[in-house]
Scaffold this motif. Structure first.
Motif, PDB file in Angstrom:
ATOM      1  N   UNK A 118      53.011  26.542  59.915  1.00  0.00           N
ATOM      2  CA  UNK A 118      51.920  25.891  60.626  1.00  0.00           C
ATOM      3  C   UNK A 118      51.253  24.872  59.698  1.00  0.00           C
ATOM      4  N   UNK A 119      51.281  23.627  60.106  1.00  0.00           N
ATOM      5  CA  UNK A 119      50.702  22.543  59.313  1.00  0.00           C
ATOM      6  C   UNK A 119      49.392  22.133  59.981  1.00  0.00           C
ATOM      7  N   UNK A 120      48.323  22.015  59.224  1.00  0.00           N
ATOM      8  CA  UNK A 120      47.086  21.556  59.859  1.00  0.00           C
ATOM      9  C   UNK A 120      45.851  21.917  59.073  1.00  0.00           C
ATOM     10  N   UNK A 121      44.790  22.207  59.789  1.00  0.00           N
ATOM     11  CA  UNK A 121      43.460  22.441  59.219  1.00  0.00           C
ATOM     12  C   UNK A 121      43.541  23.437  58.060  1.00  0.00           C
ATOM     13  N   UNK A 179      37.253  14.891  51.648  1.00  0.00           N
ATOM     14  CA  UNK A 179      38.067  15.992  52.151  1.00  0.00           C
ATOM     15  C   UNK A 179      39.365  15.362  52.674  1.00  0.00           C
ATOM     16  N   UNK A 180      40.519  15.654  52.038  1.00  0.00           N
ATOM     17  CA  UNK A 180      41.748  14.958  52.449  1.00  0.00           C
ATOM     18  C   UNK A 180      42.229  15.362  53.844  1.00  0.00           C
ATOM     19  N   UNK A 181      41.669  16.448  54.394  1.00  0.00           N
ATOM     20  CA  UNK A 181      42.079  16.869  55.737  1.00  0.00           C
ATOM     21  C   UNK A 181      41.324  16.108  56.819  1.00  0.00           C
ATOM     22  N   UNK A 182      40.181  15.519  56.470  1.00  0.00           N
ATOM     23  CA  UNK A 182      39.387  14.811  57.476  1.00  0.00           C
ATOM     24  C   UNK A 182      39.095  13.370  57.061  1.00  0.00           C
ATOM     25  N   UNK A 183      39.319  13.073  55.797  1.00  0.00           N
ATOM     26  CA  UNK A 183      38.999  11.775  55.188  1.00  0.00           C
ATOM     27  C   UNK A 183      37.500  11.520  55.136  1.00  0.00           C
ATOM     28  N   UNK A 184      36.686  12.560  55.369  1.00  0.00           N
ATOM     29  CA  UNK A 184      35.238  12.386  55.295  1.00  0.00           C
ATOM     30  C   UNK A 184      34.752  12.590  53.860  1.00  0.00           C
ATOM     31  N   UNK A 222      43.983  12.795  62.018  1.00  0.00           N
ATOM     32  CA  UNK A 222      43.295  12.265  60.830  1.00  0.00           C
ATOM     33  C   UNK A 222      43.678  13.103  59.632  1.00  0.00           C
ATOM     34  N   UNK A 223      43.436  12.540  58.465  1.00  0.00           N
ATOM     35  CA  UNK A 223      43.757  13.275  57.245  1.00  0.00           C
ATOM     36  C   UNK A 223      45.171  12.961  56.801  1.00  0.00           C
ATOM     37  N   UNK A 252      37.849  18.477  66.479  1.00  0.00           N
ATOM     38  CA  UNK A 252      38.927  18.024  67.327  1.00  0.00           C
ATOM     39  C   UNK A 252      40.121  17.487  66.553  1.00  0.00           C
ATOM     40  N   UNK A 253      39.907  17.110  65.285  1.00  0.00           N
ATOM     41  CA  UNK A 253      40.974  16.402  64.576  1.00  0.00           C
ATOM     42  C   UNK A 253      42.235  17.221  64.395  1.00  0.00           C
ATOM     43  N   UNK A 254      42.163  18.535  64.500  1.00  0.00           N
ATOM     44  CA  UNK A 254      43.341  19.339  64.223  1.00  0.00           C
ATOM     45  C   UNK A 254      44.092  19.757  65.483  1.00  0.00           C
ATOM     46  N   UNK A 255      43.705  19.172  66.635  1.00  0.00           N
ATOM     47  CA  UNK A 255      44.467  19.442  67.855  1.00  0.00           C
ATOM     48  C   UNK A 255      45.871  18.878  67.694  1.00  0.00           C
ATOM     49  N   UNK A 256      46.881  19.600  68.165  1.00  0.00           N
ATOM     50  CA  UNK A 256      48.240  19.066  68.031  1.00  0.00           C
ATOM     51  C   UNK A 256      48.357  17.709  68.699  1.00  0.00           C
ATOM     52  N   UNK A 257      48.998  16.780  68.045  1.00  0.00           N
ATOM     53  CA  UNK A 257      49.190  15.465  68.640  1.00  0.00           C
ATOM     54  C   UNK A 257      50.637  15.377  69.106  1.00  0.00           C
ATOM     55  N   UNK A 258      50.913  14.383  69.952  1.00  0.00           N
ATOM     56  CA  UNK A 258      52.297  14.207  70.398  1.00  0.00           C
ATOM     57  C   UNK A 258      53.154  13.895  69.175  1.00  0.00           C
TER      58      UNK A 258
END
Ligand code: NAD
Length: 500
Positions: free
Chosen positions: A342-345, A65-70, A389-390, A2-8
């Protein structure tokens, strides 16, 4: 996930904004996540003398993982004692095995490593993306193919050194200490290890603290390839680990890629010792765009030059010098183009800009962007949605930049371009060379004669013409001035590893 869903979209800085992409209309790419999953261990040790072992101190650090911080895994944190053990193992392997082996036999090992790298390319690309944040399409299509091609290329040289140095008798130097950064973790390891081994040296490599995993998987490949114990040793850790390697009296040659500040310290430390040294340091490259250039092609090149790998590229085209008469057109096209990035996952095959490598690096980017705004430059940012996140940063550029602005002088190492204009070719060259760095540059024009004239006047180690960020194992790479000295890649990449 879910973390890569576009946010406002939230205002991030006082920037002039592009109209938001309409994510509500239902017209968007479906996610295309990479399905391969590498075999990741929970814990990684140090790779010394062909074996895995804990750090003498028992210390470990988490790699994320810098994209999830996990957290992905815990990694042994090598100290000075571990570095000492690794150098001793490398020395024994040098004296007893590797320096005595024929070039043809060394070459066979390198070919074997290259082929295993190809076989495991998909998993390693995913691992590189997970640990470093770069988009999968880059690690899959660039980092991995280039890493294996460097091993192939130097495998070819191993039994032909006499042809590289005609009339001389090239001899290996001994133990090479190699320290690499986080932006191309596996590729930098390949750039350094392959020529060192081809020339008959043994290696102690220290990967960057945020991206140790692909180097450690490369160690597994060395084991699979049957590389004799101690020929390559990999000691993850932070700056103390690197400093211990730099200061170790048993190291004959040091190769460092990283920041100019650390490079200067290494140069000072090594100066009285007689150790051989090569430094690949920072950059602030100018991409020079003349009015006669094919503009759409050039805009693609500018985008590749600065937004590729989130701008985590020492040779990034981070300054755009555009001829004044076409500046408005180029800025309009650039704005239109970066809105579509496109920025994201990073594991999504559609992603153009992945995660910034670390919270620290994200902070550095934000700090320099804020300095640009404070000094009066105009910031334009894509209004793309960022994951919640990330560590992410939108593609951005500044206009109204002057040579004294920090954003024109300092390396941002993020997806942020500084645009300036020029009126004459001489002014373009003067502005391009007005930097303490000299790693790379780009020239865009339809005139071959102008390419030769301008590139001969630019003080940069690598100059691309009508393209940008293209790499090949045959081409040497390295800088002038505070970008360092020595060359990696090509036949030139053999010189730092031999005494002739
Ligand atoms: P950095 O210099 O802090 O770290 C690079 C490596 O050096 C890491 O492995 C780090 O642990 C190690 N290190 C840090 N301090 C050390 C010390 N005192 N002694 C020995 N080793 C030490 O740089 P970074 O922030 O990790 O990387 C980004 C920088 O690297 C940028 O400035 C970029 O331009 C530069 N870079 C240059 C090239 C090139 O080819 N010229 C390539 C990639 C990155």
């Amino acid at each position: 996930m879910e973390v890569f869903m576009p946010s406002a979209a939230k205002p991030r800085t006082a920037a002039r904004r592009a109209p938001a992409l309409d994510f509500t209309s239902g017209w968007d790419y479906s996610r295309a996540p990479e399905s391969v999953r590498p075999d990741i261990r929970k814990e990684y040790g140090l790779f010394i003398n062909g074996r895995w072992q804990s750090a003498k101190s028992g210390k470990t650090f988490a790699t994320i993982n810098p994209a999830t911080e996990e957290t992905i895994a815990q990694v042994a944190d090598g100290g000075a004692e571990d570095v000492d053990e690794a150098v001793q193992a490398a020395r024994r392997a040098y004296d007893l095995v590797w320096s005595k082996m024929s070039g043809a036999d060394r070459g066979k090992y390198l070919y074997r490593i290259a082929r295993i790298l190809q076989e495991k390319a998909r998993e390693l690309a995913v691992l590189e993306t997970m640990n470093g944040g770069k988009p999968i399409k880059e690690s899959r299509d660039m980092d991995l193919p280039l890493a294996s091609s460097h091993f192939f290329y130097y495998a070819g040289w191993a039994d032909k050194l006499a042809y590289a140095f005609p009339g001389r008798d090239p001899q290996p130097l001994g133990v090479a200490g190699q320290i690499i950064p986080w932006n191309f973790p596996l590729l930098m390891a390949a750039w350094k290890i392959a020529p060192a081994l081809a020339c008959g040296n043994t290696v102690v490599l220290k990967p960057a603290e945020t991206t140790p995993l692909t180097a450690l998987h490369l160690a597994q490949i060395f084991q699979e390839a049957g590389l004799p114990d101690g020929v390559v040793n990999i000691v993850p850790g932070g700056r103390e680990t690197g400093a211990a390697l730099v200061q170790h009296p048993g190291v004959d040659k040091l190769a460092f890629t990283g920041s100019t500040a650390v490079g200067k310290w290494i140069a000072k430390t090594v100066a009285p010792t007689g150790k051989r040294l090569t430094l690949e340091l920072g950059g602030k490259a100018a991409n020079i765009l003349f009015a006669d250039a094919p503009i759409d092609q050039a805009v693609e090149g500018i985008v590749t030059g600065i937004y590729f790998n989130q701008g985590h590229v020492c040779c990034a085209g981070s300054r755009l010098l555009v001829e004044e008469s076409i500046a408005d057109t180029v800025m309009r096209k650039l704005r239109d183009r970066i809105r579509t990035l496109r920025v994201g996952d990073p594991l999504d095959k559609n992603t153009d800009i992945g995660a910034i490598n670390s919270r620290h690096q994200l902070g550095k980017i934000k700090e320099l962007v804020a300095a640009g705004v404070a000094e009066g430059a105009d910031l334009y940012q894509s209004d793309c949605a960022l994951p919640k996140r990330g560590f992410f940063y939108p593609p951005s550029f500044f206009t109204g930049v002057t040579a004294s602005h920090r954003i024109a002088r300092e390396e941002i190492f993020g997806p942020v371009l500084s645009v300036m204009t020029f009126r004459t070719p001489d002014e373009a060259v003067e502005r391009a060379n007005n930097t303490c760095y000299g790693l790379s540059a780009g020239v865009w024009t339809d005139k071959g004669s102008r390419i030769f004239e301008i590139s001969s006047k630019l003080k940069a180690g690598v100059i691309w013409a009508n393209t940008y960020n293209k790499f090949d194992p045959v081409s040497p790479f390295g800088g002038y001035k505070e970008s360092g000295f020595g060359r990696e890649g090509g036949m030139h990449g053999l010189y730092p590893y031999v005494a002739v």
